[in-house]
Motif scaffolding. Structure first.
Motif, mmCIF file in Angstrom:
data_model
loop_
_atom_site.group_PDB
_atom_site.id
_atom_site.type_symbol
_atom_site.label_atom_id
_atom_site.label_comp_id
_atom_site.label_asym_id
_atom_site.label_seq_id
_atom_site.Cartn_x
_atom_site.Cartn_y
_atom_site.Cartn_z
ATOM 1 N N SER A 154 35.648 53.281 94.281
ATOM 2 C CA SER A 154 36.529 54.196 95.005
ATOM 3 C C SER A 154 37.969 53.684 94.999
ATOM 4 O O SER A 154 38.215 52.485 94.871
ATOM 5 C CB SER A 154 36.059 54.357 96.461
ATOM 6 N N SER A 155 38.909 54.621 95.122
ATOM 7 C CA SER A 155 40.329 54.248 95.170
ATOM 8 C C SER A 155 40.651 53.722 96.566
ATOM 9 O O SER A 155 40.875 54.489 97.495
ATOM 10 C CB SER A 155 41.213 55.464 94.841
ATOM 11 N N SER A 156 40.627 52.421 96.693
ATOM 12 C CA SER A 156 40.880 51.817 97.995
ATOM 13 C C SER A 156 41.970 50.760 97.866
ATOM 14 O O SER A 156 42.262 50.265 96.771
ATOM 15 C CB SER A 156 39.603 51.166 98.543
ATOM 16 N N ARG A 157 42.560 50.445 98.983
ATOM 17 C CA ARG A 157 43.590 49.414 99.030
ATOM 18 C C ARG A 157 43.026 48.086 98.539
ATOM 19 O O ARG A 157 43.690 47.338 97.790
ATOM 20 C CB ARG A 157 44.091 49.284 100.463
ATOM 21 N N THR A 158 41.790 47.770 98.908
ATOM 22 C CA THR A 158 41.176 46.509 98.498
ATOM 23 C C THR A 158 40.968 46.466 96.985
ATOM 24 O O THR A 158 41.230 45.446 96.325
ATOM 25 C CB THR A 158 39.834 46.323 99.219
ATOM 26 N N ARG A 159 40.527 47.571 96.411
ATOM 27 C CA ARG A 159 40.306 47.605 94.960
ATOM 28 C C ARG A 159 41.637 47.428 94.216
ATOM 29 O O ARG A 159 41.717 46.677 93.238
ATOM 30 C CB ARG A 159 39.655 48.936 94.567
ATOM 31 N N GLY A 160 42.680 48.093 94.665
ATOM 32 C CA GLY A 160 43.976 47.956 94.017
ATOM 33 C C GLY A 160 44.493 46.531 94.088
ATOM 34 O O GLY A 160 45.020 45.990 93.102
ATOM 35 N N ALA A 161 44.341 45.894 95.270
ATOM 36 C CA ALA A 161 44.808 44.512 95.411
ATOM 37 C C ALA A 161 43.992 43.583 94.525
ATOM 38 O O ALA A 161 44.533 42.634 93.924
ATOM 39 C CB ALA A 161 44.700 44.089 96.875
ATOM 40 N N ALA A 162 42.676 43.836 94.408
ATOM 41 C CA ALA A 162 41.822 43.001 93.564
ATOM 42 C C ALA A 162 42.225 43.128 92.094
ATOM 43 O O ALA A 162 42.240 42.134 91.347
ATOM 44 C CB ALA A 162 40.359 43.385 93.764
ATOM 45 N N LEU A 163 42.552 44.332 91.661
ATOM 46 C CA LEU A 163 42.998 44.526 90.277
ATOM 47 C C LEU A 163 44.305 43.773 90.025
ATOM 48 O O LEU A 163 44.508 43.192 88.939
ATOM 49 C CB LEU A 163 43.194 46.027 90.007
ATOM 50 N N ARG A 164 45.206 43.776 91.010
ATOM 51 C CA ARG A 164 46.475 43.057 90.832
ATOM 52 C C ARG A 164 46.230 41.564 90.673
ATOM 53 O O ARG A 164 46.813 40.911 89.779
ATOM 54 C CB ARG A 164 47.374 43.313 92.046
ATOM 55 N N VAL A 165 45.365 40.987 91.529
ATOM 56 C CA VAL A 165 45.097 39.549 91.440
ATOM 57 C C VAL A 165 44.352 39.225 90.146
ATOM 58 O O VAL A 165 44.640 38.223 89.476
ATOM 59 C CB VAL A 165 44.298 39.082 92.670
ATOM 60 N N LEU A 166 43.394 40.079 89.776
ATOM 61 C CA LEU A 166 42.649 39.843 88.541
ATOM 62 C C LEU A 166 43.577 39.866 87.335
ATOM 63 O O LEU A 166 43.403 39.076 86.387
ATOM 64 C CB LEU A 166 41.556 40.902 88.392
ATOM 65 N N ALA A 167 44.579 40.731 87.354
ATOM 66 C CA ALA A 167 45.519 40.819 86.234
ATOM 67 C C ALA A 167 46.240 39.494 86.015
ATOM 68 O O ALA A 167 46.545 39.113 84.871
ATOM 69 C CB ALA A 167 46.528 41.940 86.491
ATOM 70 N N ALA A 168 46.496 38.772 87.098
ATOM 71 C CA ALA A 168 47.212 37.497 86.976
ATOM 72 C C ALA A 168 46.372 36.440 86.283
ATOM 73 O O ALA A 168 46.917 35.424 85.822
ATOM 74 C CB ALA A 168 47.634 37.011 88.368
ATOM 75 N N THR A 169 45.056 36.663 86.180
ATOM 76 C CA THR A 169 44.182 35.681 85.531
ATOM 77 C C THR A 169 43.941 36.020 84.057
ATOM 78 O O THR A 169 43.247 35.273 83.367
ATOM 79 C CB THR A 169 42.827 35.626 86.259
ATOM 80 N N ARG A 170 44.494 37.141 83.599
ATOM 81 C CA ARG A 170 44.224 37.604 82.237
ATOM 82 C C ARG A 170 45.425 37.305 81.327
ATOM 83 O O ARG A 170 46.554 37.102 81.784
ATOM 84 C CB ARG A 170 43.955 39.114 82.241
ATOM 85 N N PRO A 171 45.194 37.314 80.024
ATOM 86 C CA PRO A 171 46.304 37.135 79.072
ATOM 87 C C PRO A 171 47.348 38.241 79.238
ATOM 88 O O PRO A 171 47.071 39.303 79.785
ATOM 89 C CB PRO A 171 45.612 37.221 77.699
ATOM 90 N N ARG A 172 48.551 37.992 78.745
ATOM 91 C CA ARG A 172 49.666 38.922 78.948
ATOM 92 C C ARG A 172 49.339 40.316 78.450
ATOM 93 O O ARG A 172 49.702 41.306 79.062
ATOM 94 C CB ARG A 172 50.904 38.403 78.232
ATOM 95 N N GLN A 173 48.681 40.396 77.306
ATOM 96 C CA GLN A 173 48.426 41.705 76.723
ATOM 97 C C GLN A 173 47.483 42.542 77.602
ATOM 98 O O GLN A 173 47.534 43.768 77.588
ATOM 99 C CB GLN A 173 47.815 41.570 75.311
ATOM 100 N N GLU A 174 46.595 41.902 78.373
ATOM 101 C CA GLU A 174 45.642 42.640 79.213
ATOM 102 C C GLU A 174 46.209 42.961 80.594
ATOM 103 O O GLU A 174 45.682 43.825 81.294
ATOM 104 C CB GLU A 174 44.356 41.819 79.377
ATOM 105 N N ARG A 175 47.248 42.241 80.978
ATOM 106 C CA ARG A 175 47.741 42.388 82.358
ATOM 107 C C ARG A 175 48.275 43.790 82.636
ATOM 108 O O ARG A 175 48.032 44.354 83.691
ATOM 109 C CB ARG A 175 48.844 41.366 82.638
ATOM 110 N N ILE A 176 49.020 44.332 81.657
ATOM 111 C CA ILE A 176 49.702 45.595 81.921
ATOM 112 C C ILE A 176 48.710 46.696 82.255
ATOM 113 O O ILE A 176 48.903 47.470 83.206
ATOM 114 C CB ILE A 176 50.585 45.979 80.721
ATOM 115 N N ALA A 177 47.626 46.775 81.507
ATOM 116 C CA ALA A 177 46.635 47.833 81.767
ATOM 117 C C ALA A 177 46.033 47.676 83.162
ATOM 118 O O ALA A 177 45.871 48.653 83.909
ATOM 119 C CB ALA A 177 45.539 47.797 80.705
ATOM 120 N N LEU A 178 45.679 46.418 83.527
ATOM 121 C CA LEU A 178 45.102 46.192 84.850
ATOM 122 C C LEU A 178 46.110 46.496 85.963
ATOM 123 O O LEU A 178 45.775 47.086 86.996
ATOM 124 C CB LEU A 178 44.622 44.744 84.969
ATOM 125 N N LEU A 179 47.364 46.104 85.746
ATOM 126 C CA LEU A 179 48.384 46.345 86.769
ATOM 127 C C LEU A 179 48.698 47.834 86.894
ATOM 128 O O LEU A 179 48.922 48.338 88.005
ATOM 129 C CB LEU A 179 49.653 45.563 86.437
#
Length: 935
Positions: free
Chosen positions: A764-789
């Motif tokens: 579901s589109s929730s504040r927690t899910r969005g924040a988790a995607l932002r933090v997860l993006a920081a753990t991924r290579p540069r090329q993958e970050r943009i899509a997650l962010l």
């Protein structure tokens, strides 16, 4: 009959002094007390004296009514000396006639008749008697005898009279109801009459403006009107030379009050007693009750009430002015007042009157000794009604008085518990000592079980878990004996509350909710089955969301509770639990509406503790949607309305909100000062302490103490897991720990925690899910970050997590910058900056302003080049260009401005042509208009 005062004198003059009539002339001036009868009578005697008429005046008095011939003696005193000497003086000695008293009285009657004949033979004669209703019976008989037999046209008689009761009534009626008697009835002034009188004092304009108000206070009574006007004159002589506007409005002063007392006293002792009784009861609507109170016959009470109404003291059974009632109560002696109040309370209680009316009399005096049994019950009944009406001070006065008079220990404890429950929503600090004194009786079973439940809740808030557990044991035993009752429901609600809020205490674990079902939501009721109590529904919904995450059935159940349950002392925790459910379920709009409504209601009631509780929830809502300034404002108000000591072990909630907000805003000194304040150790063992622990961890992370932050985040997670509250709705401790690991270089650990949080959040589109995607993006290579962010931004925009969205946009800007896409980075930075400013995230805003991501064209526009081209844009084109410059798509712009996508494209085409660019990435910074973000 009723006549206007300006016609009265002329009419009586014609009757008494003009024209020829056979026989004597008799006029009766009647009216209520202070209606002007005496003044009119004096006018007539003055007129008669001016015309050469001999006047024989007399004034009858109630105090002389028992003395024979008292009025007749006054008439003889006005006669010539030779008549006084030649005629026998009426008196007791005249009754000593050897032929007996009847013959003596006949002789007096004949002598008086001959005296009248002799007086009228030489000149006209006027007999004037004031207050003739108080004349003694022998004088009335003598007067009637002489008037009937005197045929001289030179004799005129004018008397003033009020209402009459007693032995002289018959003789007076015989005298005054002759066929040729003229009756003049003086009525109170009308509004027009009052206006005429006021014109002389105030002038025409002010008289017209205030006449109705003066008439309303006095009923047109001349004496009361004069009292008001004299009070006005007294105020003006003490005040400025130029009176302020409004000083001509009637204001009751000392002279008005004295005039009112005069009106009452002129009616005699019985009349005065009736007036005092009406003042004590507040109205005269129940004559039988008033009669029993003052021990006066109902017939006489009705007469007095009618007279008080006629003179303008009463209207519709109530006082026209509260000042009159006050002065009548003050007029009573203290030794009279107490017994009257007690008798009034007893009579009202026996009649089943409003308990508050009964209590009003009981509170006005000390109860007699020994105390009558009904008094305590009456005071308790009044306290219940006063609490329901939010009259807390009255309720406390009733309960305290009842407590002084009760002799039963259990009843006394019950009264103490009721006091705590009544005042806790308004001032918990004032009741802490009383609450602590009830802990022992509650744990030993001396306090009745229904009154024990509020004591348990108070003890939990103070962190006195052992005593709360002992008291709960007593409630459990009582509830086991009465299954299915309200007591049993209350116990089950407490079990649910303990499971969601105080699960970390061995003493309380036997009372935690052990139910494993999915709750009663959406289950059809069988025939005859009753719905679940709102108390159970609210706490079950809260526990469900905290332990399992957002549950639509729980949310709907909480909304039904809020829609159907009115806030009161008995339901405040239920309403609070239902509202918490919506907050933790991220139903921000609905929760805000209810919270604002309850804040307004509790503020109007003066319920400071309840107001503080709802302010904290409002702060929590603001924090979850990223409105940091609002978070600070509401949390600070919560601590102003209820100081930290009053929060007990729940103080972690307001402090946690404040610390979290200040940290996000970059106010680290303010957050450190809040963390330096002492807090109870028991705070860390409840759900509210989790918020404090989480806020402390975020502050430590923001100020570079990563290992301390990691310790606190882990502690949060361990407690939440042990307590069964480890859901995304409660706290996102995993994301905090993941961010901490990122600063320590632990990419894998951070990724694992972010993925766990993402899995718990669901799709579901929730504040927690969005924040988790932002933090997860920081753990991924540069090329993958943009899509997650980009995915994170979309989710956060849909869910309303504006602070988290600002952080995601800032990360997205940095990701584009690292990939060399400076124009897109600039657009994302601008959007992030706007959101950060809107949220109050000053530190994030400052960091974004230091980001150099401007194209050459935007720099030229910023420094003022091509301003002529920019000024050619229309308002519509400017709005579209500003949104496009902020990174919004054409579809998003169309939705925001309520226009079609085609219109957006047309506007942009014209914008590009006017400012000489070829694509939206080149839109200059000068088009950076304010775009509002709303939650």
């Amino acid at each position: 009959m009723l006549v206007e005062r300006d016609q009265e004198i002329a009419r009586l003059n014609r009757l008494l002094f003009e024209g020829a009539r056979e026989g004597s002339r008799l006029a009766v001036i009647s009216g209520a007390v202070t209606s002007g009868k005496t003044a009119l009578l004096h006018t007539m005697t003055d007129t008669a004296g001016g015309r050469g008429v001999r006047v024989l005046p007399a004034v009858a008095s109630a105090s002389e009514q028992k003395f024979p011939y008292a009025v007749l003696e006054q008439l003889y005193q006005g006669m010539p000396t030779h008549l006084q000497r030649s005629r026998p003086r009426p008196g007791l000695d005249a009754l000593r006639d050897p032929n007996g008293p009847d013959q003596a009285e006949l002789s007096l009657l004949q002598n008086f008749h001959r005296t009248l004949d002799e007086l009228t033979a030489d000149a006209p004669l006027l007999i004037a008697i004031d207050d003739v209703q108080f004349a003694d019976l022998p004088s009335l008989r003598c007067l009637a005898y002489g008037i009937r037999r005197c045929r001289s046209e030179a004799l005129s008689v004018v008397v003033s009279r009020g209402s009459l009761t007693g032995p002289a009534a018959t003789a007076l009626d015989e005298l005054l109801h002759e066929p040729k008697v003229c009756h003049v009835r003086l009525a109170p002034l009308t509004v027009a009459g009052v206006s005429t009188l006021l014109t002389e004092e105030l002038g025409t304009e002010e008289a017209g403006r205030h006449a109705a108000a003066y008439h309303e206070m006095t009923g047109g009574n001349l004496l009361l009107l004069r009292g008001l006007l004299d009070d006005r004159f007294s105020r003006l002589t003490r005040g400025p030379l130029d009176p302020a506007p409004g000083t001509d409005a009637p204001v009751a002063g000392e002279l008005f009050r004295q005039a009112a007392l005069s009106c009452v006293y002129r009616g005699g002792p019985a009349h005065r007693r009736v007036a005092h009784g009406v003042a004590l009861l507040g109205d005269a609507t129940s004559v039988p009750l008033l009669s029993r109170l003052i021990e006066v016959e109902e017939r006489l009470v009705r007469q007095s009430v009618a007279l008080l109404t006629e003179v303008g003291i009463l209207h519709g059974g109530r006082f026209r002015s509260d000042a009159v009632r006050t002065v009548l109560l003050d007029d009573l002696e203290l030794h009279e007042l107490g017994p009257l109040h007690h008798r009034a309370a007893r009579l009202l209680y026996e009649e089943g009157a409003d308990p508050i009316d009964v209590a009003r009399h009981l509170l006005s005096h000390e109860a007699p000794e020994p105390v009558e049994e009904w008094i305590t019950q009456a005071l308790c009944d009044a306290a219940v009604h006063a609490i329901a009406a939010d009259r807390r001070e009255l309720a406390m006065n009733c309960l305290q008085m009842a407590d002084r008079y009760t002799t039963d220990e259990r009843e006394a404890l019950q009264l103490q518990a009721t006091m705590v429950q009544a005042m806790w929503p308004f001032n918990p600090l004032s009741q802490m000592r009383r609450l602590q004194s009830l802990a022992g009786p509650a744990g030993s079973g001396l306090l009745p079980a229904p009154e024990t439940i509020p004591v348990v809740i108070g003890l939990l808030g103070l962190g006195r878990m052992d005593e709360a557990a002992a008291a709960l044991e007593q409630v459990s035993r009582a509830a086991a004996e009465h299954p299915g009752t309200e007591l049993d429901t209350g116990l089950r609600a407490i079990r649910l509350a303990l499971s969601s809020t105080y699960p970390d205490h061995p003493e309380l674990r036997p009372f935690l909710d052990q139910e494993e079902d999915d709750g009663p939501w959406d289950v059809p009721l069988s025939p005859g089955q009753t719905p679940e109590s709102p108390h159970l529904t609210a706490f079950r919904a809260l526990l469900t969301v905290l332990s399992r995450g957002v549950d639509e059935r729980a949310v709907r159940a909480a909304e039904r509770v809020l829609e159907t349950v009115r806030l009161s002392d008995r339901t405040m925790l239920t309403v609070h639990a239902a509202l918490q459910t919506l907050v933790y379920a991220d139903r921000h709009a609905t929760a805000t509406t209810w919270c604002d409504r309850l804040i307004e209601e509790t503020s109007e009631r003066g319920a400071k503790a309840l107001l503080a509780y709802f302010c904290v929830l409002r702060a929590q809502i603001a924090l979850r949607v990223g409105r940091l300034r609002d978070t600070v404002r509401y949390a600070e108000r919560a601590l102003e309305e209820l100081p930290a000591r009053g929060w007990g072990v729940t103080v972690g909630m307001p402090l946690g909100m404040l610390i979290n907000a200040h940290t996000a805003m970059g106010n680290h000194d303010a957050a450190a000062e809040l963390l330096a304040r002492p807090v109870p150790d028991e705070m860390y063992r409840n759900r509210f302490g989790l918020h404090y622990l989480y806020a402390r961890a975020r502050h430590q992370l923001a100020t570079g103490r990563q290992h301390a932050a990691l310790t606190d985040f882990r502690a949060c997670g361990e407690k939440m897991a042990d307590w069964g509250l480890d859901s995304p709705a409660t706290l996102t401790w995993r994301l905090g720990a993941a961010e901490t690991w990122l600063t320590l270089g632990g990419q894998e650990r951070a990724a694992r925690l972010a993925e766990e949080q993402l899995e718990l959040a669901g799709e579901s589109s929730s504040r927690t899910r969005g924040a988790a995607l932002r933090v997860l993006a920081a753990t991924r290579p540069r090329q993958e970050r943009i899509a997650l962010l980009q995915q994170a931004v979309g989710v956060l925009q849909a869910s309303g997590g504006w602070y988290e969205m600002a952080r995601a946009l800032a990360d997205l800007a940095e990701a584009h910058k690292q990939l060399g896409d400076l124009d897109t980075s600039r657009l994302m930075t601008r959007r992030a900056l706007r959101l950060a400013d809107s949220c109050g995230a000053d530190e994030l805003s400052r960091s974004l302003q230091r980001t150099p991501a401007r194209s050459a064209l935007s720099e030229a526009a910023r420094t003022g080049e091509d301003t002529a081209a920019f000024s050619e844009l229309s308002d519509a084109e400017s709005r579209v260009a500003a949104l496009a410059a902020s990174g919004y798509t054409n579809r998003e712009i169309a939705a925001k401005l309520f226009i079609t996508i085609s219109t957006v494209e047309q506007h942009l085409t014209r914008v590009y042509r006017k400012i000489n660019i070829s694509q939206r990435r080149e839109l200059p910074a000068s088009l950076d208009f304010d775009v509002a973000y709303t939650a």
